[in-house]
Design a protein around this motif. Structure first.
Motif, PDB file in Angstrom:
ATOM      1  N   PRO A  57      26.403  13.436 -17.587  1.00 44.55           N
ATOM      2  CA  PRO A  57      27.072  13.179 -18.751  1.00 44.55           C
ATOM      3  C   PRO A  57      28.661  13.241 -18.455  1.00 44.55           C
ATOM      4  CG  PRO A  57      25.240  14.350 -19.337  1.00 44.55           C
ATOM      5  CD  PRO A  57      25.255  14.403 -17.991  1.00 44.55           C
ATOM      6  N   PHE A  58      29.543  12.242 -18.804  1.00 40.84           N
ATOM      7  CA  PHE A  58      30.966  12.384 -18.790  1.00 40.84           C
ATOM      8  C   PHE A  58      31.343  12.916 -19.943  1.00 40.84           C
ATOM      9  CE2 PHE A  58      35.214  10.491 -19.593  1.00 40.84           C
ATOM     10  CZ  PHE A  58      35.823  11.034 -18.341  1.00 40.84           C
ATOM     11  N   HIS A  59      31.074  12.680 -21.207  1.00 45.79           N
ATOM     12  CA  HIS A  59      31.712  13.119 -22.338  1.00 45.79           C
ATOM     13  C   HIS A  59      31.095  14.702 -22.887  1.00 45.79           C
ATOM     14  CE1 HIS A  59      31.812   8.691 -23.378  1.00 45.79           C
ATOM     15  NE2 HIS A  59      33.128   9.114 -23.023  1.00 45.79           N
ATOM     16  N   LEU A  93      46.380   7.164 -17.843  1.00 45.90           N
ATOM     17  CA  LEU A  93      45.282   8.119 -18.279  1.00 45.90           C
ATOM     18  C   LEU A  93      44.187   7.594 -18.901  1.00 45.90           C
ATOM     19  CD1 LEU A  93      47.490  11.202 -19.140  1.00 45.90           C
ATOM     20  CD2 LEU A  93      46.080  10.841 -17.031  1.00 45.90           C
ATOM     21  N   LYS A  94      44.750   6.777 -20.108  1.00 46.54           N
ATOM     22  CA  LYS A  94      43.640   5.898 -20.725  1.00 46.54           C
ATOM     23  C   LYS A  94      42.738   5.181 -19.740  1.00 46.54           C
ATOM     24  CE  LYS A  94      46.144   5.822 -25.219  1.00 46.54           C
ATOM     25  NZ  LYS A  94      46.605   4.949 -25.929  1.00 46.54           N
ATOM     26  N   GLU A  95      43.263   4.533 -18.907  1.00 47.40           N
ATOM     27  CA  GLU A  95      42.723   3.550 -17.865  1.00 47.40           C
ATOM     28  C   GLU A  95      41.949   4.189 -16.960  1.00 47.40           C
ATOM     29  OE1 GLU A  95      45.057   0.499 -16.070  1.00 47.40           O
ATOM     30  OE2 GLU A  95      46.644   0.847 -17.904  1.00 47.40           O
ATOM     31  N   TRP A  96      42.283   5.382 -16.538  1.00 43.60           N
ATOM     32  CA  TRP A  96      41.520   6.131 -15.631  1.00 43.60           C
ATOM     33  C   TRP A  96      40.306   6.744 -16.361  1.00 43.60           C
ATOM     34  CZ3 TRP A  96      44.924  10.021 -12.470  1.00 43.60           C
ATOM     35  CH2 TRP A  96      45.479   9.355 -11.138  1.00 43.60           C
ATOM     36  N   SER A 408      34.086   7.853 -26.731  1.00 45.20           N
ATOM     37  CA  SER A 408      34.711   6.756 -25.921  1.00 45.20           C
ATOM     38  C   SER A 408      36.032   6.216 -26.596  1.00 45.20           C
ATOM     39  CB  SER A 408      33.715   5.535 -26.060  1.00 45.20           C
ATOM     40  OG  SER A 408      33.364   5.292 -27.690  1.00 45.20           O
ATOM     41  N   ASP A 409      36.530   7.000 -27.620  1.00 36.14           N
ATOM     42  CA  ASP A 409      37.816   6.837 -28.271  1.00 36.14           C
ATOM     43  C   ASP A 409      38.763   7.894 -27.611  1.00 36.14           C
ATOM     44  OD1 ASP A 409      36.933   4.783 -29.730  1.00 36.14           O
ATOM     45  OD2 ASP A 409      36.303   5.929 -31.262  1.00 36.14           O
ATOM     46  N   ASP A 410      38.460   8.809 -26.997  1.00 33.61           N
ATOM     47  CA  ASP A 410      39.142   9.973 -26.429  1.00 33.61           C
ATOM     48  C   ASP A 410      39.458   9.472 -25.221  1.00 33.61           C
ATOM     49  OD1 ASP A 410      40.520  12.154 -26.366  1.00 33.61           O
ATOM     50  OD2 ASP A 410      38.644  13.765 -26.250  1.00 33.61           O
ATOM     51  N   TRP A 412      41.438  11.326 -21.221  1.00 31.84           N
ATOM     52  CA  TRP A 412      42.013  12.635 -20.260  1.00 31.84           C
ATOM     53  C   TRP A 412      43.256  12.994 -20.778  1.00 31.84           C
ATOM     54  CZ3 TRP A 412      39.924  10.597 -15.205  1.00 31.84           C
ATOM     55  CH2 TRP A 412      38.995  11.309 -14.626  1.00 31.84           C
ATOM     56  N   GLY A 413      43.613  14.358 -21.414  1.00 31.75           N
ATOM     57  CA  GLY A 413      44.853  14.485 -21.871  1.00 31.75           C
ATOM     58  C   GLY A 413      45.532  14.325 -22.956  1.00 31.75           C
ATOM     59  N   ARG A 414      44.573  13.621 -24.012  1.00 34.02           N
ATOM     60  CA  ARG A 414      45.012  13.250 -25.297  1.00 34.02           C
ATOM     61  C   ARG A 414      45.521  14.190 -26.059  1.00 34.02           C
ATOM     62  NH1 ARG A 414      41.376  10.115 -29.723  1.00 34.02           N
ATOM     63  NH2 ARG A 414      42.950   9.293 -31.240  1.00 34.02           N
ATOM     64  N   ALA A 415      45.076  15.503 -26.115  1.00 38.04           N
ATOM     65  CA  ALA A 415      45.820  16.520 -26.792  1.00 38.04           C
ATOM     66  C   ALA A 415      47.395  16.877 -26.344  1.00 38.04           C
ATOM     67  CB  ALA A 415      44.814  17.738 -27.071  1.00 38.04           C
ATOM     68  N   LEU A 416      47.456  16.793 -25.156  1.00 37.47           N
ATOM     69  CA  LEU A 416      48.662  17.043 -24.776  1.00 37.47           C
ATOM     70  C   LEU A 416      49.675  16.226 -24.911  1.00 37.47           C
ATOM     71  CD1 LEU A 416      50.587  18.459 -22.608  1.00 37.47           C
ATOM     72  CD2 LEU A 416      49.846  16.993 -20.967  1.00 37.47           C
ATOM     73  N   PHE A 417      49.397  14.904 -25.113  1.00 39.51           N
ATOM     74  CA  PHE A 417      50.564  13.864 -25.310  1.00 39.51           C
ATOM     75  C   PHE A 417      50.750  13.611 -27.000  1.00 39.51           C
ATOM     76  CE2 PHE A 417      49.767  13.305 -21.022  1.00 39.51           C
ATOM     77  CZ  PHE A 417      51.123  13.271 -20.511  1.00 39.51           C
ATOM     78  N   SER A 418      49.465  14.123 -27.722  1.00 37.39           N
ATOM     79  CA  SER A 418      49.686  13.839 -29.005  1.00 37.39           C
ATOM     80  C   SER A 418      50.690  14.580 -29.755  1.00 37.39           C
ATOM     81  CB  SER A 418      48.141  14.076 -29.807  1.00 37.39           C
ATOM     82  OG  SER A 418      47.183  13.312 -29.008  1.00 37.39           O
TER      83      SER A 418
END
Length: 418
Positions: A57-59, A93-96, A408-410, A412-418
């Motif tokens: 599982p990825f998530h 990062l979103k595309e990756w 699927s809405d999250d 990689w690194g979202r919290a860093l750039f938020s």
């Protein structure tokens, strides 16, 4: 990963990909894409995943590829970010993330490797078509240089635990094999699946990132699965006997997962990765007497038992070993309790100009804090480890590995750039 992770299925193949399979190709697609339905736990890995070719599982709360049962093959890549635009980096990062979701489920990237417009490059390179997910995990990290002032506006968010490693005695680091803004660790039981994943991420990142260096690995040298046969390193010795178990939630919480305190709340549930390319002087080692080899490690070569003990997993009596024994110097009791989770791999990259094997250990270690994990252990080893006569650290990097992608809405690194 621990048992509190989500177990959501990966997204279904696109309509165009399904149409592109067609006829007899649909049966092939059932292996390439449908194989993900037989997903396995990604916490400890007692399931026979390598037999089934199942998906991890990825998530989840933590990224896969850390506490996950160690796979057989590795393709590790360090990237330089070539764009200076923060929005472009976030888009990447979103595309990756979306590509990683699909590849770890055994699916093609985007609209697939064929069936699209003939005048446009396909979304997927295609060399993994027909192959099972092979327990592929993709683990992303951020290097210290990504936080440099004036780049992406995150200089104030660099964690204190993400320190630049000091120069250790005996280091002979090649700058071309060290550092990096981003890293992706691809682990799988099929080397083509791991290579395919890095290749496609590099292709997606073209114009925004460039591979700085990469490393292929085989023959895992550590295990996170309790009771599994302990692998051997290129020197023929069992390695990682007392590694942290992927099912030991208490040890993972204490030694591996960052708690996000202080200036790095965005790292809660993440970890810190140290990568070291360690060249082994194989030809010299092969001429060393057996007793000397065993004294250097502090274990016997056959069973892997510590000095004076009968079984590999017997508690070692450190004082029975030579003061320069590798096991003694690396043990937590010698380093004020410093404990790391190892996921290293052997490598052989041909020969050098003198006909010697360019071989050794690609060392990967995850920890809660580099300052209390890898650094004290390596200082102890660099100072007096008898093994230093036969090895040399030639590449080095450190990365902050953010927490997992929750859904699927999250990304990689979202919290860093938020």
């Amino acid at each position: 990963m621990t048992g509190d992770e989500d177990s959501e299925g990966a997204p279904a193949p696109s309509r165009r990909a399904l149409l592109g399979w067609g006829g007899a190709g649909l049966a092939l697609g059932a292996v390439a894409a449908g194989g993900a339905v037989a997903s396995v736990r990604s916490d400890g890995g007692t399931d026979p995943a390598s037999d089934s070719g199942a998906a991890v599982p990825f998530h989840g709360a933590h990224q896969a590829g850390i506490a996950t049962a160690v796979q057989d093959r590795l393709h590790f890549a360090s990237f330089d970010v070539t764009t200076e635009d923060r929005a472009e980096l976030i888009a990447l990062l979103k595309e990756w993330t979306r590509a990683a979701e699909r590849m770890t489920a055994g699916r093609t990237v985007g609209e697939g490797a064929y069936g699209g417009p003939a005048e446009a490059p396909p979304d997927d390179t295609g060399e993994a078509l027909g192959l099972r997910p092979s327990r592929l995990t993709l683990t992303l990290g951020f290097g210290p240089s990504l936080f440099d002032k004036g780049r992406f506006g995150i200089e104030g968010r660099r964690p204190e635990a993400l320190v630049d490693l000091p120069k250790f005695p005996g280091d002979n680091l090649d700058t071309a094999r060290s550092g990096g803004d981003l890293c992706v660790q691809a682990c799988a039981d099929d080397p083509q699946v791991a290579v395919h994943a890095i290749r496609n991420l590099a292709r997606i990142g073209m114009g925004r990132t460039a591979i700085r260096w990469s490393q292929l690995g085989f023959g895992k040298t550590s295990s996170t699965t309790p009771g599994a046969q302990t692998p051997r390193n290129m020197m023929g010795f069992k390695d990682g006997t007392r590694n942290i178990s992927g099912t030991d939630d208490a040890a993972l919480k204490k030694h591996v997962w960052a708690d996000g305190t202080g200036d790095a709340g965005w790292m809660a549930g993440g970890s810190y990765l140290v990568a070291r390319r360690i060249r082994m002087h194989i030809e010299t080692w092969d001429r060393a007497p057996l007793q000397e080899q065993e004294d250097i490690f502090g274990r016997d070569k056959g069973e892997g038992a510590p000095v004076g003990k009968a079984k590999e997993r017997d508690e070692p009596f450190l004082k029975a070993m030579l003061p320069t024994a590798h096991v003694r110097l690396a043990h937590p009791d010698t380093n004020n309790g410093a404990t790391i989770l190892r996921r290293g791999y052997s490598f052989t990259d041909g020969t050098d100009g003198l006909g010697r094997l360019d071989a050794g250990l690609f060392f990967l270690a995850y920890q809660r804090d580099v300052r209390t994990g890898f650094i004290p252990v390596q200082r102890s080893l660099a100072a007096s480890d008898a093994l230093n006569e036969y090895i040399q650290h030639v590449g080095s990097a450190v990365f902050a590995v953010p927490p997992g992608v929750r859904d699927s809405d999250d990304w990689w690194g979202r919290a860093l750039f938020s």
